[in-house]
Write a protein that holds these residues in place. Sequence first.
Motif, mmCIF file in Angstrom:
data_model
loop_
_atom_site.group_PDB
_atom_site.id
_atom_site.type_symbol
_atom_site.label_atom_id
_atom_site.label_comp_id
_atom_site.label_asym_id
_atom_site.label_seq_id
_atom_site.Cartn_x
_atom_site.Cartn_y
_atom_site.Cartn_z
ATOM 1 N N LEU A 129 -4.655 -2.114 -1.643
ATOM 2 C CA LEU A 129 -3.895 -0.982 -1.093
ATOM 3 C C LEU A 129 -2.604 -0.724 -1.870
ATOM 4 O O LEU A 129 -1.759 0.052 -1.425
ATOM 5 C CB LEU A 129 -3.565 -1.240 0.383
ATOM 6 C CG LEU A 129 -4.780 -1.453 1.297
ATOM 7 C CD1 LEU A 129 -4.325 -1.758 2.717
ATOM 8 C CD2 LEU A 129 -5.695 -0.237 1.291
ATOM 9 N N SER B 149 4.089 -0.612 2.584
ATOM 10 C CA SER B 149 3.416 0.536 1.975
ATOM 11 C C SER B 149 3.126 0.224 0.512
ATOM 12 O O SER B 149 3.685 -0.734 -0.050
ATOM 13 C CB SER B 149 4.318 1.774 2.038
ATOM 14 O OG SER B 149 4.700 2.032 3.362
ATOM 15 N N LEU C 156 0.065 -3.283 8.161
ATOM 16 C CA LEU C 156 -0.086 -1.854 7.871
ATOM 17 C C LEU C 156 1.126 -1.061 8.367
ATOM 18 O O LEU C 156 1.476 -0.031 7.806
ATOM 19 C CB LEU C 156 -1.359 -1.297 8.518
ATOM 20 C CG LEU C 156 -2.682 -1.703 7.857
ATOM 21 C CD1 LEU C 156 -3.858 -1.175 8.647
ATOM 22 C CD2 LEU C 156 -2.743 -1.213 6.413
ATOM 23 N N THR D 130 -5.376 1.987 14.351
ATOM 24 C CA THR D 130 -6.378 0.971 14.002
ATOM 25 C C THR D 130 -7.288 0.709 15.208
ATOM 26 O O THR D 130 -8.448 0.354 15.041
ATOM 27 C CB THR D 130 -5.710 -0.345 13.555
ATOM 28 O OG1 THR D 130 -4.793 -0.756 14.571
ATOM 29 C CG2 THR D 130 -4.950 -0.166 12.245
ATOM 30 N N THR E 39 -3.227 -7.536 10.680
ATOM 31 C CA THR E 39 -3.463 -6.326 9.883
ATOM 32 C C THR E 39 -2.682 -5.143 10.457
ATOM 33 O O THR E 39 -2.149 -4.335 9.697
ATOM 34 C CB THR E 39 -4.967 -5.981 9.780
ATOM 35 O OG1 THR E 39 -5.524 -5.973 11.092
ATOM 36 C CG2 THR E 39 -5.701 -6.984 8.908
ATOM 37 N N THR E 40 -2.584 -5.070 11.763
ATOM 38 C CA THR E 40 -1.821 -3.973 12.357
ATOM 39 C C THR E 40 -0.347 -4.079 11.979
ATOM 40 O O THR E 40 0.287 -3.093 11.591
ATOM 41 C CB THR E 40 -1.986 -3.962 13.895
ATOM 42 O OG1 THR E 40 -3.375 -4.008 14.210
ATOM 43 C CG2 THR E 40 -1.378 -2.717 14.509
#
Length: 391
Positions: free
Chosen positions: A121, A95, A91, A234, A87-88
């Motif tokens: 997102l 975008s 992200l 995060t 996830t890091t």
Amino acid sequence: MPGKSTITVHADRKVHPDRSVAPPIYQTAAFSVEDAETFAQAAVDRRGKDFYTRYGNPNHAQVAAVVAELEGTAAALVTASGMAALTTAVLALVSAGDHVIGQKSTYGGTASVLLNLLPRLGVSTTLVNQTEPEAFAKALTPKTRLILVETPSNPLLQVTDLRAVADLARAHDVLTLTDNTFATPLNQRPTDWGIDLVRHSATKYLNGHSDVSAGVLAGPAELLDRIWDVGLLTGAVLGPIDAWLLLRGMCTLPLRVPRHNTNGMALAEALNDHPAVSRVHYPGPTTHPQHELAADQMSGFGGVLGIEFTGGFEMADAFLGRLRYSRRSASLGGVESLAVHPASMWRGMLSEDQLAESVPPGLVRLAAGTEDTADLVADVLAAADAVLTAN
Ligand SMILES: *Cc1c(COP(=O)(O)O)cnc(C)c1O
């Protein structure tokens, strides 16, 4: 270049020299700094190791040094879990408006990021059949920024052609990130085939003792700096003690992996022709449809296999209940054998429809530990015989 066993024992010393033979545990949330100028510098020192533990810690730096050298990358970054690593990274790299390509056969949490989290997102995603070489090219759009692969995949052990995906991505200026958890850097080095970033659930083989949750990303320093920037926000930071345990676990990785490989292959061969088994998913035997590709990009096939039973869920469940050495558990990659029914395990992360698409109901995932091969083979054969008779 030293050998892998030398790397795992010594690569941490360059980044954090200390006179104690066993590395100390830096159980501290912060480090003190002498003056304002040094403080200001330390606050922006990406992937530093002695400012604030969420920014970095000597125990993180030691783990990162070993993984980077094993994976043949310039740098590595340690996170609180394999999912935190994913996830890091995602992200940091995509975008809203971007497009990401992933695989249909992939770890349940990764599938959920692709199917549920990213679309929420504003990032569109396409999941492809990784065994079809053209599938990735077909899914490519002008908005594609990232391709997420996993090979061999959890839990179907499907193999992705790393060189083909990397070549395609480079030609279109798209980044590639592969999950190397099942293979480990001992069996497969994705950057050798042109992959940009490598991810591990270090919870599994890297640590190897089922007592730590951790993740690692390995790749070029510039990309890891961008991911580190987001990691600060995060905050999925690995505790120093867990980093220390991981460092210790990795010392024996090159000793453990050959045994996992031997056990995985022996179990696959023993079950391949068993009448209770409709299919063994393991790329080791030459009869596996992707064996040639696997043998080309891997030097061993690991300890995890998918076993599909002729009697569906009930038979798979009965088999799990009869195993003596493999305990029923959600993890893998430790010295102890573990087995699980993936269609039940991933219900927390995927909907019933999403599960039905990705995992056959009669599948057992068995992760062979480092026990004696003959004991594990006898155990699975006895369990398979028993469920056949009971049916
Ligand atoms: C377990 C696993 C993950 C998730 O890692 P955690 O450390 O549990 O967050 C990701 N990918 C694969 C292939 C896994 O087996």
